[in-house]
Scaffold this motif. Sequence first.
Motif, short mmCIF file in Angstrom:
data_model
loop_
_atom_site.label_atom_id
_atom_site.label_comp_id
_atom_site.label_asym_id
_atom_site.label_seq_id
_atom_site.Cartn_x
_atom_site.Cartn_y
_atom_site.Cartn_z
N UNK A 122 0.86 -1.17 0.00
CA UNK A 122 0.00 0.00 0.00
C UNK A 122 0.90 1.23 0.00
N UNK A 123 0.57 2.20 -0.82
CA UNK A 123 1.40 3.39 -0.89
C UNK A 123 1.18 4.25 0.35
N UNK A 124 2.18 5.06 0.65
CA UNK A 124 2.14 5.91 1.84
C UNK A 124 0.95 6.86 1.81
N UNK A 125 0.66 7.45 0.67
CA UNK A 125 -0.45 8.39 0.55
C UNK A 125 -1.77 7.72 0.91
N UNK A 126 -2.05 6.58 0.30
CA UNK A 126 -3.31 5.87 0.56
C UNK A 126 -3.39 5.45 2.02
N UNK A 127 -2.29 4.95 2.57
CA UNK A 127 -2.28 4.50 3.96
C UNK A 127 -2.59 5.65 4.91
N UNK A 128 -1.92 6.76 4.72
CA UNK A 128 -2.10 7.91 5.62
C UNK A 128 -3.54 8.44 5.56
N UNK A 129 -4.09 8.53 4.36
CA UNK A 129 -5.47 9.01 4.22
C UNK A 129 -6.43 8.02 4.87
N UNK A 130 -6.24 6.74 4.63
CA UNK A 130 -7.10 5.72 5.22
C UNK A 130 -7.08 5.78 6.74
N UNK A 131 -5.89 5.81 7.31
CA UNK A 131 -5.77 5.82 8.77
C UNK A 131 -6.34 7.11 9.35
N UNK A 132 -6.08 8.24 8.70
CA UNK A 132 -6.60 9.50 9.22
C UNK A 132 -8.13 9.49 9.22
N UNK A 133 -8.73 9.03 8.15
CA UNK A 133 -10.21 9.04 8.08
C UNK A 133 -10.81 8.05 9.06
N UNK A 134 -10.17 6.91 9.24
CA UNK A 134 -10.63 5.96 10.25
C UNK A 134 -10.48 6.56 11.65
N UNK A 135 -9.39 7.27 11.89
CA UNK A 135 -9.17 7.90 13.19
C UNK A 135 -10.19 9.00 13.45
N UNK A 136 -10.51 9.78 12.43
CA UNK A 136 -11.53 10.83 12.58
C UNK A 136 -12.87 10.21 12.94
N UNK A 137 -13.22 9.12 12.28
CA UNK A 137 -14.49 8.47 12.59
C UNK A 137 -14.47 7.91 14.00
N UNK A 138 -13.38 7.24 14.38
CA UNK A 138 -13.27 6.69 15.74
C UNK A 138 -13.43 7.81 16.76
N UNK A 139 -12.78 8.93 16.53
CA UNK A 139 -12.89 10.07 17.46
C UNK A 139 -14.32 10.56 17.54
N UNK A 140 -15.02 10.62 16.40
CA UNK A 140 -16.40 11.10 16.39
C UNK A 140 -17.33 10.17 17.17
N UNK A 141 -16.93 8.92 17.33
CA UNK A 141 -17.70 7.94 18.08
C UNK A 141 -17.17 7.77 19.51
N UNK A 142 -16.22 8.65 19.90
CA UNK A 142 -15.58 8.61 21.21
C UNK A 142 -14.92 7.24 21.45
#
Length: 152
Positions: A1-21
């Motif tokens: 997996x390329x660095x760009x795709x990985x970073x975007x994927x993890x960031x968006x998953x982290x944002x969702x996790x944060x929104x769900x506390x």
Amino acid sequence: MCKTAYCILIERAAKYARSQDCKLRVFFERAGKAEDRDLVAYMRILKTQGMPFDGANSAGYGSLTAEEFKDIVRGEPRGRTKATPMLQIADLYLYPMAKGGYDPSYRPYRALMGHKRLIDAHLPPEELASRGIKYSCFDRIKKRPGLAGPSF
């Protein structure tokens, strides 16, 4: 997996996790020693430097800081083999998500959206560009439902 795709994927998953506390733990399917090391290294970069993109160009995406990644993402990514049943879920979702980016009438994509199994089904239209599925690598033939136009 390329660095760009990985970073975007993890960031968006982290944002969702944060929104769900919630917190996030990352697992990946092992691919090879070098590739597995890369994924762990990408996470370390996120936790020490934040997103590896120009801040001015990516300002509209509301990038997380290194501190936010450290707070939300637990530990380092852990590799698993293909024998891990939950990893097979990703394979079943990936193709419909990718194809749905340029053909929203694709039946498996519509089914996943209709059953609210994709993040885009849970976000208001104004948050899709910064928190939804990222389609930057695809030329889009048709607009996805809920978007005013392509979000590259």
